[in-house]
Design an enzyme around this catalytic site. Structure first.
Site, short mmCIF file in Angstrom:
data_model
loop_
_atom_site.label_atom_id
_atom_site.label_comp_id
_atom_site.label_asym_id
_atom_site.label_seq_id
_atom_site.Cartn_x
_atom_site.Cartn_y
_atom_site.Cartn_z
N LYS A 169 0.84 -1.20 0.00
CA LYS A 169 0.00 0.00 0.00
C LYS A 169 0.88 1.25 0.00
CE LYS A 169 -1.86 2.81 3.05
NZ LYS A 169 -1.90 4.03 2.21
N GLU A 244 9.59 0.49 10.92
CA GLU A 244 10.61 1.53 10.74
C GLU A 244 9.90 2.85 11.00
OE1 GLU A 244 13.64 0.92 10.38
OE2 GLU A 244 13.58 -1.20 9.83
N CYS A 278 13.54 10.41 7.55
CA CYS A 278 13.53 9.83 8.91
C CYS A 278 14.87 10.02 9.60
CB CYS A 278 13.15 8.36 8.84
SG CYS A 278 14.14 7.41 7.69
N GLU A 380 9.96 14.60 16.82
CA GLU A 380 10.49 14.54 15.46
C GLU A 380 9.88 15.69 14.66
OE1 GLU A 380 9.05 11.51 12.71
OE2 GLU A 380 11.07 11.34 11.92
P1 NAD Z 1 2.10 7.73 8.38
O1 NAD Z 1 2.23 6.79 9.55
O2 NAD Z 1 1.08 8.78 8.43
O3 NAD Z 1 1.79 6.89 7.05
C1 NAD Z 1 2.63 5.86 6.61
C2 NAD Z 1 1.79 4.86 5.83
O4 NAD Z 1 0.89 4.22 6.75
C3 NAD Z 1 0.92 5.48 4.75
O5 NAD Z 1 0.83 4.59 3.65
C4 NAD Z 1 -0.43 5.60 5.45
O6 NAD Z 1 -1.52 5.63 4.54
C5 NAD Z 1 -0.44 4.33 6.29
N1 NAD Z 1 -1.32 4.37 7.46
C6 NAD Z 1 -1.78 5.45 8.13
N2 NAD Z 1 -2.58 5.06 9.14
C7 NAD Z 1 -2.61 3.71 9.12
C8 NAD Z 1 -3.25 2.72 9.92
N3 NAD Z 1 -4.05 3.04 10.95
N4 NAD Z 1 -3.04 1.41 9.61
C9 NAD Z 1 -2.25 1.06 8.59
N5 NAD Z 1 -1.62 1.95 7.78
C10 NAD Z 1 -1.80 3.27 8.05
O7 NAD Z 1 3.56 8.31 8.12
P2 NAD Z 1 4.00 9.34 6.98
O8 NAD Z 1 3.58 10.69 7.42
O9 NAD Z 1 3.57 8.86 5.63
O10 NAD Z 1 5.59 9.20 7.03
C11 NAD Z 1 6.40 10.01 7.81
C12 NAD Z 1 6.93 9.22 8.98
O11 NAD Z 1 7.61 8.06 8.51
C13 NAD Z 1 7.96 9.98 9.78
O12 NAD Z 1 7.73 9.78 11.15
C14 NAD Z 1 9.28 9.35 9.37
O13 NAD Z 1 10.32 9.47 10.30
C15 NAD Z 1 8.86 7.94 9.17
N6 NAD Z 1 9.84 7.23 8.33
C16 NAD Z 1 10.64 6.29 8.90
C17 NAD Z 1 11.61 5.64 8.13
C18 NAD Z 1 12.50 4.59 8.73
O14 NAD Z 1 13.09 3.82 7.98
N7 NAD Z 1 12.62 4.51 10.03
C19 NAD Z 1 11.73 5.95 6.77
C20 NAD Z 1 10.89 6.93 6.23
C21 NAD Z 1 9.93 7.56 7.03
#
Ligand code: NAD
Length: 476
Positions: A169, A244, A278, A380
């Site tokens: 997804k 992650e 991240c 963050e």
């Molecule tokens: P997010 O959690 O809002 O969304 C990430 C994904 O999860 C999206 O596809 C979203 O549609 C989905 N999602 C949202 N709610 C969900 C639920 N209840 N159940 C299942 N899936 C759901 O995060 P974002 O804003 O897209 O990304 C930014 C965050 O990601 C930051 O905190 C960043 O640090 C982190 N990040 C971490 C890494 C790593 O490797 N550690 C890499 C990149 C980004």
């Protein structure tokens, strides 16, 4: 664009759509179906049906298909990079690096295919054991919007090489390049049903993936709060899980650091992808002996960054990905100013008018005299804001670096090996860089400690994480 299930375009059972807008202009780029539980069910069935044949291929056969995909991606890299910039906002150079990075990841896993994937154990007179690694089955992957192409590669390449099939997804903000890549994978020979892409929102499609009983492992990258929720649901169902999550990476600059090189590192470390990474440098600790000169150089470099539409090859930083992201950053900086929690040395405002049009631009921001309690150091901050704190010695720098609930990455900038040794041994993080920050090639295991998550992407570690061991005990 339609979602992609069982090698075909798939319309959602519900007829609602998600608009994908260009963050630099606000204009519509394309739209994708807003998927439902039924769509995830159809995708999981397709992936389950494809599993038996896919797992029976040798790892080298699967690796060859990854390799062919990488070739296909390299042929189309310009179009893919352009699409990524248009849906995500990042400069075209960064988008190009990301698309090439995707090909690199696939090539890395193609190259390690056929390596020993198990073990043999002698137990004296009692017998011998053969330990093999089996694929887990159908794996779910949930991808964020900040680095959608690289993160798709981190998940898809080891999972498929290990013999799993997948339902993935993309983020609802950036589904387009992920969909194009899935089609290129099919064109390279990955069989129908092995990789399925369901577009939609987290609360519907994401949760359906986490809850679907046929999906045996979930690999999630995203926000900590979402990660907590997924952990609870998947844990109840005894699913394999890789999380992650966020980070608040510290950068420690000691008094022997090479100032021009370190300023360049801080600039890239914080403002790459408009600070939406991240492992971006989210807190900078600089030794008091060089602080004045370092901050002066840093401010000048930040002010020289060219901001604009990522499709313009001369720009250094694009917009933030969405209007809510920009609002969040603007609110954080405003509260720092209002509560006297730091001095805004440069930046601190949204960019509007003329070339910024309807885009979500924010001026790169440098904050000094930072109050220790401010959210800039605790949470963050996912945007172009860099807080700098002056420290008197390494002990203080290490203690402040560890004063966080996260633990993704950290860097130390020094020429002294004893300093490196202490930071490596004492700072809590999954990766410690020396005289650089951010770089994550496919060879190195990547992931965090504490609230930055669990599990590792990349390297042999990720390949193992998409398998389970099974042991044959031969009693003689
Ligand atoms: P997010 O959690 O809002 O969304 C990430 C994904 O999860 C999206 O596809 C979203 O549609 C989905 N999602 C949202 N709610 C969900 C639920 N209840 N159940 C299942 N899936 C759901 O995060 P974002 O804003 O897209 O990304 C930014 C965050 O990601 C930051 O905190 C960043 O640090 C982190 N990040 C971490 C890494 C790593 O490797 N550690 C890499 C990149 C980004």
């Amino acid at each position: 664009m339609q979602m992609r299930i069982n090698g075909k375009d798939h319309s959602s059972s519900d007829d609602s759509w998600i608009n994908v807008n260009n963050p630099a202009t606000g204009e519509l780029v394309d739209r994708v179906p807003s998927g439902t539980f039924t769509d995830v069910e159809i995708a999981a069935e397709a992936a389950s049906a494809a599993f038996d044949l896919w797992r029976k291929k040798t790892q080298r056969e699967r690796g060859l298909l990854l390799y062919r995909t990488a070739e296909n991606v390299r042929v189309h890299y310009k179009d893919l990079a352009r699409l990524l910039t248009m849906e995500q906002g990042k400069p075209i150079k960064e988008a190009t690096d990301e698309v090439r990075g995707f090909a690199n990841i696939l090539e890395f896993y193609a190259e390690i295919s056929g390596q020993p994937a198990g073990d043999a154990i002698r137990l004296g007179m009692a017998g011998d054991c053969i330990v093999i690694r089996e694929p887990i089955g159908v794996c779910g992957a949930i991808i964020p919007w900040n680095m959608p192409v690289i993160i798709m590669g981190w998940k898809v390449a080891p999972a498929l090489l290990a013999g799993n099939t997948m339902v993935i997804k993309p983020s609802s903000f950036t589904p387009l390049t992920n969909l194009k890549l899935a089609v290129l994978m099919e064109e390279a020979g990955i069989p129908q049903g092995v990789l399925n892409v369901v577009t939609g929102f987290g609360e519907s499609v994401g949760e359906a993936i986490v809850k679907h009983p046929a999906i045996k492992k979930v690999s999630f990258t995203g926000d900590c709060t979402t990660g907590h929720r997924i952990k609870n649901i998947a844990g109840e169902m005894f699913k394999d899980l890789s999380l992650e999550l966020g980070g608040s990476d510290p950068m420690i600059v000691m008094d022997d650091a090479d100032i021009p090189k370190t300023v360049e590192g801080a600039l890239r470390g914080r403002f790459y992808n408009a600070g939406q990474t991240c492992t971006a440098v989210k807190r900078l600790y600089v030794h008091e002996k060089i602080a004045e000169s370092f901050i002066r150089h840093l401010k000048k470099s930040i002010e020289s960054l060219r901001i604009g539409n990522g499709l313009d090859p001369s720009i250094d930083m694009g917009p933030l990905n969405s209007s809510p992201t920009r609002e969040k950053i603007a609110d954080i900086v405003k509260s720092v100013q209002e509560n006297d929690e730091g001095t805004i040395l440069t930046g601190g405002y949204s960019l509007q008018g003329n070339k910024f049009d309807k885009g979500y631009f924010y001026q790169p921001t440098l904050v000094t005299d930072v109050n220790p309690g401010t959210c800039l150091l605790k949470d963050e901050v996912f945007g172009p804001v860099l807080p700098v704190v002056t420290v008197s010695d390494l002990d203080t720098a290490i203690s402040l670096a560890n004063n966080t609930r996260y633990g993704l990455g950290a860097s130390v900038w020094t020429k002294d090996i004893a300093t490196v040794k202490r930071v490596f041994n004492e700072v809590n993080a999954g990766v410690i860089w020396v005289n650089r920050h951010l770089t994550v090639p496919p060879e190195i295991p990547f992931g965090g400690v504490n609230e930055s998550g669990m599990g590792r992407e990349n390297g042999f570690q990720a390949l193992n994480a998409y398998t389970r061991t099974k042991t044959l005990f031969l009693g003689w």
